[in-house]
Motif scaffolding. Structure first.
Motif, short mmCIF file in Angstrom:
data_model
loop_
_atom_site.label_atom_id
_atom_site.label_comp_id
_atom_site.label_asym_id
_atom_site.label_seq_id
_atom_site.Cartn_x
_atom_site.Cartn_y
_atom_site.Cartn_z
N UNK A 52 0.86 -1.19 0.00
CA UNK A 52 0.00 0.00 0.00
C UNK A 52 0.89 1.23 0.00
N UNK A 53 0.38 2.29 -0.65
CA UNK A 53 1.15 3.53 -0.68
C UNK A 53 0.95 4.29 0.62
N UNK A 54 2.04 4.81 1.16
CA UNK A 54 1.96 5.63 2.36
C UNK A 54 3.23 6.45 2.47
N UNK A 55 3.06 7.74 2.73
CA UNK A 55 4.20 8.66 2.80
C UNK A 55 4.10 9.43 4.11
N UNK A 56 5.15 9.39 4.92
CA UNK A 56 5.13 10.08 6.21
C UNK A 56 4.95 11.59 6.02
N UNK A 57 5.26 12.09 4.83
CA UNK A 57 5.09 13.53 4.56
C UNK A 57 3.68 13.86 4.10
N UNK A 58 2.84 12.85 3.94
CA UNK A 58 1.49 13.06 3.42
C UNK A 58 0.50 12.33 4.34
N UNK A 59 0.00 13.06 5.35
CA UNK A 59 -0.89 12.44 6.34
C UNK A 59 -2.11 11.81 5.67
N UNK A 60 -2.56 12.40 4.58
CA UNK A 60 -3.78 11.89 3.91
C UNK A 60 -3.57 10.51 3.30
N UNK A 61 -2.30 10.12 3.11
CA UNK A 61 -2.03 8.80 2.51
C UNK A 61 -2.07 7.68 3.55
N UNK A 62 -2.05 8.02 4.83
CA UNK A 62 -1.83 6.98 5.85
C UNK A 62 -3.09 6.23 6.32
N UNK A 63 -4.28 6.85 6.36
CA UNK A 63 -5.45 6.06 6.81
C UNK A 63 -5.66 4.81 5.96
N UNK A 64 -5.58 4.93 4.66
CA UNK A 64 -5.78 3.75 3.80
C UNK A 64 -4.62 2.77 3.98
N UNK A 65 -3.42 3.31 4.21
CA UNK A 65 -2.24 2.44 4.37
C UNK A 65 -2.36 1.59 5.64
N UNK A 66 -2.95 2.16 6.67
CA UNK A 66 -2.99 1.47 7.98
C UNK A 66 -4.32 0.76 8.25
N UNK A 67 -5.27 0.85 7.33
CA UNK A 67 -6.61 0.31 7.57
C UNK A 67 -6.56 -1.20 7.86
#
Ligand SMILES: NC(=O)c1ccc[n+]([C@@H]2O[C@H](COP(=O)([O-])OP(=O)(O)OC[C@H]3O[C@@H](n4cnc5c(N)ncnc54)[C@H](OP(=O)(O)O)[C@@H]3O)[C@@H](O)[C@H]2O)c1
Length: 291
Positions: A52-67
Motif C-alpha cells: 500500500x502507498x503511504x508517505x510520512x510527509x502526506x498524512x492523507x495517505x496513511x489512513x488507507x495504508x494502515x486500515x
C-alpha cells in the motif's frame, strides 16, 4: 488476527523484517508493506505481500495504508534532517492511533538516553509521541548496524592491511541489520512484548583493535588498526574512496562518540529475543570474506 503493517517495506530493514515474519509462520496474506513507490518493493509483491502507498510527509495517505492493521512495525524515516523526521514520525503516530492500531513496534536507537550524537533526539521524541497514544508499544532500540563496518568494502580493507579510525580504544556494540529485523519479527509474533523497551546491541562490544584481529584471523592476512587524529583519519578514508561527507560523519561524530564510550554498552536483549539466529562479529566477517 488483524494484519501486521510494516512501513519502510522498500528499505533494507522493512524488507528483511517481512521475510522474517514469513519465516516465523505469519501468513503472507496477513502482512501489508507500506511504501512510497510500489516498484521498489516488487519482489515482496511477487511473494504475495500486499503493498500500500503511504508517505510520512502526506498524512492523507496513511489512513488507507494502515486500515485493518492490528500491529504496526514503524520503521523510522531515513531523512538526514532530524527536525523533519520528528514531524514525519508524529504524523505516523497520529495516523496509527486514528486507524486503531493496537501495538506499535518502533525502530528506536540503542541506549538513547546515554547518547549525544543527535540521532537520539528523534528517537526519544518519537518514543514519547507513541506513549501519548496509550497504544501498546515495543521500543526496538536498534544498535548501529554492523553492516556499516562489515560490508562489500571489507575485502578492500583487508587487502590494504589497515583499519583507519579515530578511536584508539573505544568499543562498538554494533549488530547486524538482519538480526535487528529478526528481533522485530519475533516481537510482532509473540505475546509478552507489550510496553517493553529493548536495547538491541551486541552482548560483547569490540574495539577496532579486536575488529582488525578478526579480519586477520578470518582472512589469513595481516590487518592492523591505526588510530589517527580525526582530520588525518578523514583524509585517509577520503583517499580510500569514502565520500567526504560520510567520512566526516564516521570520524568526527561516530568515532568521537565511540572513543567517549557512547557505543560501549552491552545488552543481552537481542540474543534473548533471537537466540541462535544471532550473528557474532566473526560470523559477519566470514560472510563477507568467504561468501
Ligand atoms: N541503526 C543504524 O545503524 C541505522 C543506520 C541507518 C539508518 N537507520 C534508521 O533505520 C531505518 C531503517 O533502516 P534501513 O537500513 O532499512 O534504511 P533504508 O534502507 O534507507 O530504508 C528506509 C525506509 O524508510 C522509507 N521512508 C523514508 N522516508 C519515508 C517517508 N517520508 N515516508 C514513507 N517511507 C519513508 C524508505 O522509503 P523509500 O524506499 O521510498 O526511500 C525506506 O523504505 C532508517 O530509515 C533510519 O531511520 C539506522
Amino acid at each position: 488476527m488483524g494484519k501486521i503493517i510494516v512501513t519502510g517495506a522498500s528499505g533494507h530493514l522493512g524488507t528483511a523484517a517481512i521475510h522474517h515474519l514469513i519465516d516465523l509462520g505469519v501468513q503472507v496474506g496477513d502482512i501489508v508493506g507500506v511504501v512510497r513507490d510500489k516498484a521498489k518493493a516488487s519482489a515482496l509483491a511477487e511473494l504475495g505481500v500486499e503493498l500500500r502507498l503511504g508517505d510520512y510527509d502526506n498524512a492523507a495517505s496513511l489512513p488507507a495504508a494502515f486500515e485493518g492493521g492490528e500491529k504496526l512495525l514503524f520503521v523510522s524515516a531515513s531523512s538526514m534532517d532530524n527536525t523533519l523526521r520528528v514531524r514525519q514520525h508524529a504524523t505516523v503516530v497520529e495516523a496509527a492511533r486514528d486507524a486503531g492500531i493496537q501495538h506499535i513496534a518502533y525502530t528506536s536507537f540503542a541506549f538513547a538516553e546515554k547518547m549525544s550524537i543527535g540521532l537520539e533526539n528523534v528517537h526519544l521524541a518519537t518514543e514519547y509521541a507513541i506513549r501519548t497514544t496509550g497504544i501498546a508499544y515495543t521500543f526496538l532500540r536498534n544498535g548501529f548496524y554492523l553492516d556499516l563496518l562489515v560490508n562489500e568494502t571489507t575485502p578492500g580493507v583487508i587487502a590494504g592491511g589497515t583499519v583507519v579510525t579515530a578511536a584508539p580504544t573505544g568499543k562498538l556494540n554494533y549488530v547486524t541489520r538482519d538480526n535487528l529485523a529478526r528481533a522485530a519479527a519475533v516481537v510482532l509474533t509473540q505475546d509478552g512484548h507489550a510496553n517493553q523497551t529493548y536495547e538491541l546491541t551486541s552482548p560483547q562490544p569490540f574495539s577496532y583493535d579486536e575488529y582488525a584481529s578478526v579480519l586477520s584471523e578470518v582472512s589469513g592476512k595481516s590487518v592492523s588498526h591505526q588510530a589517527l587524529p580525526a582530520p588525518e583519519a578523514v583524509s585517509a578514508l577520503v583517499s580510500a574512496g569514502v565520500p567526504e561527507g560520510g567520512a566526516g560523519f564516521m570520524i568526527h561524530v561516530v568515532d568521537t562518540a565511540i572513543e567517549s564510550g557512547q557505543f560501549s554498552s552491552p545488552s543481552n536483549d537481542l540474543t534473548t529475543l533471537i537466540g541462535d539466529a544471532y550473528t557474532p562479529l566473526k560470523s559477519a566477517v566470514e560472510a563477507v570474506v568467504k561468501g
